[in-house]
Design an enzyme around this catalytic site. Structure first.
Site, short mmCIF file in Angstrom:
data_model
loop_
_atom_site.label_atom_id
_atom_site.label_comp_id
_atom_site.label_asym_id
_atom_site.label_seq_id
_atom_site.Cartn_x
_atom_site.Cartn_y
_atom_site.Cartn_z
N SER A 60 -0.77 30.27 -5.94
CA SER A 60 -1.27 29.80 -5.27
C SER A 60 -0.37 29.01 -4.31
CB SER A 60 -1.44 28.38 -6.73
OG SER A 60 -1.82 29.01 -7.11
N LYS A 63 -2.61 28.47 -1.29
CA LYS A 63 -3.50 27.52 -0.88
C LYS A 63 -3.44 26.57 0.49
CE LYS A 63 -4.43 27.70 -5.65
NZ LYS A 63 -4.42 26.52 -7.30
N TYR A 186 -10.19 35.62 -3.18
CA TYR A 186 -9.34 35.03 -3.58
C TYR A 186 -8.32 35.16 -4.46
CZ TYR A 186 -7.21 30.94 -6.00
OH TYR A 186 -6.44 30.02 -6.49
N TYR A 238 -0.32 19.68 -8.35
CA TYR A 238 -1.25 19.48 -9.98
C TYR A 238 -0.73 18.10 -9.98
CZ TYR A 238 -2.23 24.73 -8.57
OH TYR A 238 -1.93 25.96 -7.18
N VAL A 256 2.38 30.58 -9.60
CA VAL A 256 2.58 31.17 -10.89
C VAL A 256 3.71 32.77 -10.39
CG1 VAL A 256 1.04 29.74 -11.88
CG2 VAL A 256 0.50 32.53 -11.15
#
Length: 416
Positions: A60, A63, A186, A238, A256
């Site tokens: 992530s 992103k 993705y 988050y 992660v």
């Protein structure tokens, strides 16, 4: 700096809380004890400690950089038609949609999947879109980046929830591509391999207004870097973004795969690696390292002082009663960034000058980490055989500590 970073890792290494990302089989098989930290300075100077050569998947952390590429293509107003910028308060894989079907922000999975679909030309083949993104990530890192095919296949085989999220957004006509192709790309984006130094450079590229500090490449315009950092500040971590911003105070993104990347505008890009994750999918030891760096190095964006345009006011040769001396005349606020540059200049002091004068007469402030760094720099000058004369009329350094590292401490330099 490497010695300090080694010390940070030693103090955080005993924390074995958290667990590997076992819902992705390949990530469940990584070495849980990997530990690394890296810093990239505005001029490209890199520092690191621990497993800095260990490759891991970006996950992530990709992103914000793909969001930057999509902003380049659609503009700010264009992107906000498709993806919002508000914190969701939800875990990374929740259905965080507004009533219109627009994802709340590009950092949660549903927003990042949408952003991936928008990062290339309309109607582009999935392979071409991914290659454009891979090349873009490489420009941020300053080198070509490869894909970990085993992790990619492992993630693709378990991507059911992301497929569901992609189909949900497609049902609102937010993008027109086949959801299966979008999730393929993705997932491949998340499987790009990096090390902590790559992430530190990528962070510093954002922190430098879009300019890569190693290559000098203007990867994205300044407005794009500003927008990405702003969204990272509020959405990058988050449902614990508030805790992170109050405790660490740097725009950041976790993954992660065990990485965390953070950028302090104008000062430093930083990254950590430690695969054990907490309930939010964030590295446990990585958070601990960043909390320590922020606290000890004054990295919180709400307390960082303005950078001095030039820490060295003057370097020259002066005549003292005992002979010639090399003078370093400092100015402005001394903090981590400015003092790090000073220490590198101290390494360039001519070896034929026995006496070195360090003049703090024009220094306006010295924070704790700068004081520690400066004292160590003075100590090492002495260890190299120089006689150190410290000019400190405003007592920027406590007398006892200054006298430990300088041959003499004076309020005014006795020029001949």
């Amino acid at each position: 700096m490497p010695e300090y970073l080694d010390e940070v890792l030693r103090q955080c290494a005993d924390d074995d809380e958290g667990a590997l990302a076992d819902y992705i089989p390949e990530l469940a098989a990584v070495d849980p004890d990997r530990l690394a930290v890296a810093l990239c300075m505005p001029d490209g100077q890199l520092y690191g400690a621990g497993d800095v050569d260990a490759l891991f998947t970006i996950q992530s952390i990709s992103k914000p950089f793909v969001y930057a590429l999509a902003l380049m293509r659609h503009g700010l107003d264009g992107m906000e038609r498709f993806v919002g910028v508000e914190p969701s308060g939800d875990p990374f894989n929740e259905i965080s949609l507004e009533a219109s079907g627009r994802p709340r922000n590009p950092m949660v999975n549903i927003g990042a999947i949408t952003t991936h679909a928008l990062a290339g030309e309309e109607g582009a083949a999935k392979e071409d879109l991914f290659e454009e993104i891979r090349r873009g990530l490489g420009r941020f890192a300053g080198r070509e980046l490869a894909v970990d095919e085993r992790v990619f296949e492992s993630e693709r085989a378990t991507a059911h929830r992301n497929l569901a999220l992609a189909h949900l957004v497609r049902s609102y006509d937010v993008f027109s591509a086949d959801p299966r192709d979008v999730v393929w790309g993705y997932t491949r984006q998340c499987a790009v391999q990096v090390d902590v130094r790559d992430l530190a450079v990528m962070a510093m590229t954002l922190a430098s207004g879009g300019t890569n500090p190693l290559t000098g490449d203007q990867v994205v315009p300044r407005w794009v870097a500003r927008q990405v950092l702003s969204v990272m500040s509020t959405c990058g971590m988050y449902d614990v973004a508030g805790d992170w911003m109050t405790d660490v105070g740097m725009p950041a993104k976790s993954g992660v795969g065990g990485g965390i990347m953070a950028a302090l505008p104008g000062f430093v890009g930083a990254a950590t690696l430690s695969p054990r994750l907490d309930r939010t999918g964030t590295s446990v030891r990585g958070v601990r390292i960043f909390e320590k760096l922020s606290r000890e190095m004054g990295m919180h964006m709400m307390e960082t002082p303005a950078t001095a345009t030039q820490v060295l006011r003057r370097t020259d040769e002066v005549s003292l009663a005992g002979g010639a001396a090399h003078r370093l005349q400092l100015q402005g606020p001394l903090h981590f960034g400015s003092t790090e540059r000073l220490l590198r200049r101290m390494q360039e002091v001519p070896t034929d000058r026995e006496v070195v004068v360090v003049d703090l007469g024009h220094v306006t402030s010295v924070n704790d980490v700068a004081r520690r760094m400066l004292l160590e720099g003075l100590r090492r000058l002495g260890a190299d055989g120089h006689e150190v004369v410290l000019v400190d009329p405003n007592s920027a350094l406590p007398g006892r500590h200054a006298e430990d590292v300088a041959a003499s401490v004076v309020d005014e330099l006795p020029l001949r």
